[in-house]
Design a protein around this motif. Sequence first.
Motif, mmCIF file in Angstrom:
data_model
loop_
_atom_site.group_PDB
_atom_site.id
_atom_site.type_symbol
_atom_site.label_atom_id
_atom_site.label_comp_id
_atom_site.label_asym_id
_atom_site.label_seq_id
_atom_site.Cartn_x
_atom_site.Cartn_y
_atom_site.Cartn_z
ATOM 1 N N LYS A 64 53.194 -11.902 0.240
ATOM 2 C CA LYS A 64 52.491 -12.400 1.411
ATOM 3 C C LYS A 64 51.132 -12.958 0.999
ATOM 4 O O LYS A 64 50.617 -12.655 -0.089
ATOM 5 N N GLU A 66 48.216 -12.187 2.051
ATOM 6 C CA GLU A 66 47.232 -11.127 1.839
ATOM 7 C C GLU A 66 47.330 -10.563 0.427
ATOM 8 O O GLU A 66 46.304 -10.245 -0.200
ATOM 9 N N GLU A 67 48.539 -10.445 -0.094
ATOM 10 C CA GLU A 67 48.728 -9.922 -1.450
ATOM 11 C C GLU A 67 48.217 -10.902 -2.497
ATOM 12 O O GLU A 67 47.721 -10.489 -3.558
ATOM 13 N N TRP A 138 42.899 -20.006 -0.152
ATOM 14 C CA TRP A 138 43.340 -19.938 1.244
ATOM 15 C C TRP A 138 44.103 -21.198 1.629
ATOM 16 O O TRP A 138 45.127 -21.136 2.307
ATOM 17 N N VAL A 148 47.111 -16.582 7.189
ATOM 18 C CA VAL A 148 46.249 -15.403 7.140
ATOM 19 C C VAL A 148 45.078 -15.657 8.085
ATOM 20 O O VAL A 148 44.460 -16.726 8.026
ATOM 21 N N GLU A 152 39.710 -12.280 9.251
ATOM 22 C CA GLU A 152 39.945 -11.288 8.202
ATOM 23 C C GLU A 152 39.482 -11.804 6.843
ATOM 24 O O GLU A 152 38.890 -11.061 6.051
ATOM 25 N N ILE A 153 39.745 -13.082 6.570
ATOM 26 C CA ILE A 153 39.359 -13.665 5.286
ATOM 27 C C ILE A 153 37.848 -13.692 5.132
ATOM 28 O O ILE A 153 37.308 -13.320 4.076
ATOM 29 N N SER A 217 39.146 -5.095 0.620
ATOM 30 C CA SER A 217 40.554 -5.381 0.892
ATOM 31 C C SER A 217 41.039 -4.738 2.186
ATOM 32 O O SER A 217 42.077 -5.130 2.722
ATOM 33 N N LEU A 220 42.044 -6.830 5.143
ATOM 34 C CA LEU A 220 43.344 -7.485 5.156
ATOM 35 C C LEU A 220 44.471 -6.524 5.515
ATOM 36 O O LEU A 220 45.637 -6.914 5.528
ATOM 37 N N GLU A 221 44.129 -5.267 5.753
ATOM 38 C CA GLU A 221 45.118 -4.261 6.094
ATOM 39 C C GLU A 221 44.893 -3.790 7.523
ATOM 40 O O GLU A 221 43.759 -3.513 7.933
#
Length: 260
Positions: A64, A66-67, A138, A148, A152-153, A217, A220-221
């Motif tokens: 994904k 995010e990963e 991105w 994404v 969040e980014i 991080s 992103l979770e």
Amino acid sequence: MNGLTVLVQKEWREHTRNFKMLWIPLVFIIFGIMEPVTNHFLPEIMKSVGNMPEGAEFLWPELKGEEIFLSLLGQYQTIGILVIILAFMGTISGERKNGTATLLYVRPMSFLNYFLSKWIVVNGIVLGSVWLGFMAAWYYIEILFNHVDGGEIFAFVATYSLWLVFVVTVVLSLSAWLPTGGAAGLAILITLVYQIIDSLIGTYWTVSPWKVSVYASYWLEADSELTNLWMSSGLTVILIGILIVFGVVMSKRNAAKTTV
């Protein structure tokens, strides 16, 4: 020469002439582009050059966006930090060694302005480079992977930026204190080696500047607990202030060691 603005302009021109304004952003942008592109085409690359038996299938996990960001963060945490240290380890000590600092020290200059001018410009280069790298990543993540969320980014990169400001402050304060080689070695120990130690035995403490990059991080979770992030960020800001004071004091104390 006591004006902070004049000193900032001097630092800006110097880093422009030595091309750090160009090659440091390029390094981070290239990593930012390579991470999503490589991960997207890696299964095809493995099929074409993997020398796998006929009929065999290689199942590659679906990543994904995010990963990919977290994978890029790992690249910046090692190679990126090393680039920062090697690029700026002689920012103050180098001027003392080659004698160029003499042109500044003979004037009624504020050492606070002297240190802050370098701190502002170096942070500008580093943060600008890292933000450009993440924005490039991105762009390709949006094309090759999944969407994404922008909020969040930006929270993720902004939190990571605090860690980078800490790294820059460590490098500059050590450069004000030690010769270039010693500053580089101790900076690597503090930022890279201790980071590894923290990852190995850091379960015994939850608040540390070295955990800010990890806590970044969490943005992103989903449903992550951010209490430790805020506490670590507060501690990091305090340490940055202490290191700035230390760097100013060391710059003034070691001014007499300047080569004439």
